[in-house]
Design an enzyme around this catalytic site. Structure first.
Site, PDB file in Angstrom:
ATOM      1  N   TRP A 142       0.857  -1.201   0.000  1.00 13.10           N
ATOM      2  CA  TRP A 142       0.000   0.000   0.000  1.00 13.10           C
ATOM      3  C   TRP A 142       0.881   1.235   0.000  1.00 13.10           C
ATOM      4  O   TRP A 142       2.097   1.128   0.283  1.00 13.10           O
ATOM      5  CB  TRP A 142      -0.928   0.004   1.231  1.00 13.10           C
ATOM      6  CG  TRP A 142      -2.203   0.751   0.952  1.00 13.10           C
ATOM      7  CD1 TRP A 142      -2.541   1.990   1.412  1.00 13.10           C
ATOM      8  CD2 TRP A 142      -3.287   0.312   0.131  1.00 13.10           C
ATOM      9  NE1 TRP A 142      -3.769   2.360   0.911  1.00 13.10           N
ATOM     10  CE2 TRP A 142      -4.247   1.345   0.125  1.00 13.10           C
ATOM     11  CE3 TRP A 142      -3.532  -0.838  -0.630  1.00 13.10           C
ATOM     12  CZ2 TRP A 142      -5.437   1.255  -0.597  1.00 13.10           C
ATOM     13  CZ3 TRP A 142      -4.723  -0.927  -1.351  1.00 13.10           C
ATOM     14  CH2 TRP A 142      -5.658   0.115  -1.321  1.00 13.10           C
ATOM     15  N   GLU A 425     -18.563   6.685  -4.551  1.00 13.36           N
ATOM     16  CA  GLU A 425     -17.400   7.567  -4.482  1.00 13.36           C
ATOM     17  C   GLU A 425     -17.402   8.544  -5.663  1.00 13.36           C
ATOM     18  O   GLU A 425     -17.136   9.723  -5.512  1.00 13.36           O
ATOM     19  CB  GLU A 425     -16.133   6.696  -4.517  1.00 13.36           C
ATOM     20  CG  GLU A 425     -14.829   7.446  -4.455  1.00 13.36           C
ATOM     21  CD  GLU A 425     -13.639   6.485  -4.591  1.00 13.36           C
ATOM     22  OE1 GLU A 425     -13.401   5.979  -5.712  1.00 13.36           O
ATOM     23  OE2 GLU A 425     -12.959   6.231  -3.579  1.00 13.36           O
TER      24      GLU A 425
HETATM   25  C1  NOJ Z   1      -6.066   2.826  -4.376  1.00 13.06           C
HETATM   26  C2  NOJ Z   1      -6.285   4.073  -3.566  1.00 13.06           C
HETATM   27  O1  NOJ Z   1      -7.338   3.853  -2.681  1.00 13.06           O
HETATM   28  C3  NOJ Z   1      -6.627   5.255  -4.430  1.00 13.06           C
HETATM   29  O2  NOJ Z   1      -6.591   6.410  -3.663  1.00 13.06           O
HETATM   30  C4  NOJ Z   1      -5.688   5.391  -5.575  1.00 13.06           C
HETATM   31  O3  NOJ Z   1      -6.097   6.449  -6.380  1.00 13.06           O
HETATM   32  C5  NOJ Z   1      -5.622   4.109  -6.353  1.00 13.06           C
HETATM   33  N1  NOJ Z   1      -5.180   3.041  -5.472  1.00 13.06           N
HETATM   34  C6  NOJ Z   1      -4.761   4.202  -7.586  1.00 13.06           C
HETATM   35  O4  NOJ Z   1      -3.412   4.447  -7.223  1.00 13.06           O
HETATM   36  C1  NOJ Z   2      -9.392   6.389  -2.004  1.00 13.19           C
HETATM   37  C2  NOJ Z   2      -9.197   7.802  -1.634  1.00 13.19           C
HETATM   38  O1  NOJ Z   2      -8.291   8.370  -2.543  1.00 13.19           O
HETATM   39  C3  NOJ Z   2      -8.678   7.918  -0.233  1.00 13.19           C
HETATM   40  O2  NOJ Z   2      -8.583   9.271   0.143  1.00 13.19           O
HETATM   41  C4  NOJ Z   2      -9.591   7.207   0.728  1.00 13.19           C
HETATM   42  O3  NOJ Z   2      -9.029   7.227   2.011  1.00 13.19           O
HETATM   43  C5  NOJ Z   2      -9.816   5.775   0.302  1.00 13.19           C
HETATM   44  N1  NOJ Z   2     -10.214   5.702  -1.082  1.00 13.19           N
HETATM   45  C6  NOJ Z   2     -10.912   5.135   1.143  1.00 13.19           C
HETATM   46  O4  NOJ Z   2     -12.116   5.826   0.987  1.00 13.19           O
END
Ligand code: NOJ
Ligand code: NOJ
Length: 581
Positions: A142, A425
């Site tokens: 991550w 979202e």
């Molecule tokens: C998963 C993350 O939750 C999201 O914020 C991000 O944009 C994508 N990966 C792509 O990198």
């Molecule tokens: C992706 C978003 O970019 C991030 O800000 C968020 O924490 C996660 N999704 C979970 O909602």
């Protein structure tokens, strides 16, 4: 019926009579806010209807199990959702939420102690972005660490604690809440200048505006709480860091009129990051202060306009006049799920403008500067630089135009909200159909916070008003000059040190970025390449400073004398290789 604080204060009665007759935004909020509240609570354990398996007080990001799998708990999402809940409860808008808040406190107390890939509670683990919904560590790959989580959580808990103090509940605040809050604040104080991932979990850089904003607010508000409950030992250390963070915050301003949200990543930098940050930094007592990027500050307004304009080319926005609300997303280069508008980012535009209106009305004046002129002229072509008192025609013209513009973004969200009111979202940039995670908790929270802002609700002050920019900031670009990116260089400290199980290596030194010789606030090094311990710190270009590594394990052990000394390069980056001595 809901009443805003302002309408109560001014005796004006119901909201509708303040703002005029029903319009699309008003109708949307009337129907959507109960759905949003229900949808939000459904995503909180232990008894939320869509979050089975979540521990008590755990907020799931969304019930979606695939494409994307969001059945995790993010520290950021949870803190923002619970700040909305804490505000609703403490401002008397919803008295039913107290047990939810107690559950959240319990969950965070547990989560802080869970060792995870970012470290243990004392070696960087607080920067871990997400956990399983039973609060066990998520060990997959991550973007970590994400350094906004601890500050956001501290802000939510401090806001709660300060309310409890007004109720006389000092012992609970001191004995239960403060230890949790202090862990987060110590983390912020010792790591804010280190690199990490932005709130969108994509850019790993030496700074992200939203993240820096979270550091500023949490430390500042934390000092006030600490003072109130007699925990004064932290005050001077946190104060040093607040000043340095406030300086650093200025370095994101680009003199072309926008906030360059990330220190890296190769994007324009025009990003909802900065609007959400302004809303998080909102403190009506600070008026339209520029250094804290208040929603009504000239910089925040100029930034808003430039951010919005980056989304004009999307099909969903074609044919919409440039003085009208459009669908907006995270940033224009976004490609996540194809890169689309998000409900929470579109609503953040409205929320910022509603917050701005609240301040202009409360202070009885509105100012147009050379910086905010393009914003005002877009929605009111005859606008010109000046200050206009309430009661003048210009004040009415400008505030009415801002209100109409703010509502027009809500109308976009209303248009693309499905008939059952469920909020995902994203909604696509072509047809506006919902996409990505369903029932996103943060989307629902954004409806509640935008509505509160529209009704003139004023959240508790966090202390922005008394903040002043230090007369000298070591990062150039601070000091109120408003220049571009700060002249800092990334210095990587590597030290070879064998340790016993449970022992960790930290770094401190003679400058604020190295915590001013504070062993409590010393910077944690990571042991991914044990026995080499590493940390990268952004240090003012050309600064000469002294430093030492320390060991922490049942107390603190310093390296032997003399202090080490180093002069940062004028630009670029540098790696220092040391051996423990
Ligand atoms: C998963 C993350 O939750 C999201 O914020 C991000 O944009 C994508 N990966 C792509 O990198
Ligand atoms: C992706 C978003 O970019 C991030 O800000 C968020 O924490 C996660 N999704 C979970 O909602």
């Amino acid at each position: 019926m809901r009443f805003s604080l302002l309408s109560i204060l001014f005796g004006l009665g119901s909201v509708a009579s303040v703002w005029g007759q029903t319009n699309t935004a008003e109708a949307f909020f009337a129907s959507e806010s109960p759905i949003a509240k229900t949808g939000l609570l459904a995503n909180i354990g232990p008894s939320g209807s869509k979050s089975s398996g979540a521990k008590s007080g755990v907020v799931i990001a969304s019930p979606s199990r695939s494409s994307p799998d969001y059945l995790y708990t993010w520290t950021r999402d949870s803190a923002l959702v619970f700040l909305a809940i804490v505000n609703q409860y403490t401002l008397g808008l919803d008295n039913s939420l107290r047990s939810q808040i107690d559950n959240y406190v319990g969950a965070q107390k547990i989560q802080q102690q869970v060792s995870n890939p970012s470290g243990s509670v004392s070696s960087g683990g607080l920067g871990e972005p997400k956990f399983h919904i039973d609060l066990s560590a998520f060990t997959g790959g991550w973007g970590r660490p994400q350094r906004d989580g601890p500050g956001l959580r501290a802000t939510t808990l401090i806001t709660w604690a300060e309310f409890l103090l007004t109720q006389g509940n000092t012992s609970y605040v001191t004995n239960e809440l403060w230890p949790i809050i202090k862990l987060d604040l110590d983390y912020v104080a010792s790591t804010w200048s280190q690199s990490g991932f932005d709130l969108w979990e994509e850019v790993n850089s030496s700074g992200s505006f939203f993240t820096t904003a979270s550091h500023l607010r949490s430390l500042r508000q934390g000092i006030r709480l600490a003072t109130a409950i007699g925990q004064t030992s932290v005050v001077s250390g946190y104060t040093t860091q607040v000043n340095a963070v406030l300086c650093y915050l200025q370095t994101y301003w680009d003199s072309n009129g926008f906030v360059n949200s990330n220190k890296g990543g190769g994007r324009t930098g025009k990003d909802a990051n900065s609007l959400i940050a302004s809303n998080n930094l909102f403190d009506a007592a600070a008026g339209c202060d520029t250094t804290t990027f208040q929603p009504c500050s000239d910089r925040a307004l100029s930034n808003l306009l430039q951010y919005v304009d980056t989304f004009r080319s999307w099909a969903i926005n074609s044919g919409i006049a440039t003085n009208q609300g459009i669908a907006t997303g995270r940033y224009s280069e976004d490609s996540y799920y194809g890169g689309n508008p998000w409900y929470l980012t579109t609503l953040a535009v409205s929320e910022q403008l509603y917050n701005a209106l609240t301040v202009w009305k409360a202070q009885g004046t509105i100012k147009v500067t050379a910086v905010s002129l393009p914003f005002f002229q877009r929605i009111s072509p005859s606008a010109s630089v000046g200050e206009y008192a309430s009661g003048t025609a210009t004040f009415t013209t400008l505030t009415t135009a801002v209100k109409t513009y703010a509502d027009s973004f809500v109308s976009i969200v209303a248009k693309y909200t499905p008939s059952n009111g469920g909020l995902s979202e994203q909604y696509t940039k072509t047809t506006g159909a919902p996409t990505s995670a369903t029932d996103l908790t943060w989307s629902y929270a954004s409806v509640l916070t935008a509505l509160d802002a529209r009704e003139g609700v004023i959240p508790a002050s966090w202390g922005a008003a008394g903040l002043t920019l230090p007369s000298t900031c070591s990062n150039s670009g601070g000091g109120g000059t408003g220049g571009g990116g700060g002249a800092t260089v990334a210095v990587t400290f590597k030290v070879s040190a064998t340790t016993v199980w449970g022992e960790s290596i930290f770094l401190t030194g003679s400058i604020a970025e190295l915590a001013n010789w504070s062993p409590d606030n010393a910077l944690a090094l990571n042991a991914d390449n044990y026995p080499i311990w590493t940390v990268t710190v952004n240090i003012p270009a050309s600064a000469t400073f002294q430093y030492k590594y320390i060991r922490k394990y049942n107390g603190v052990k310093w390296e032997s004398d003399p202090n080490r000394q180093f002069t940062a390069p004028a630009s670029g980056s540098y790696v220092i290789n040391d051996g423990w001595r």
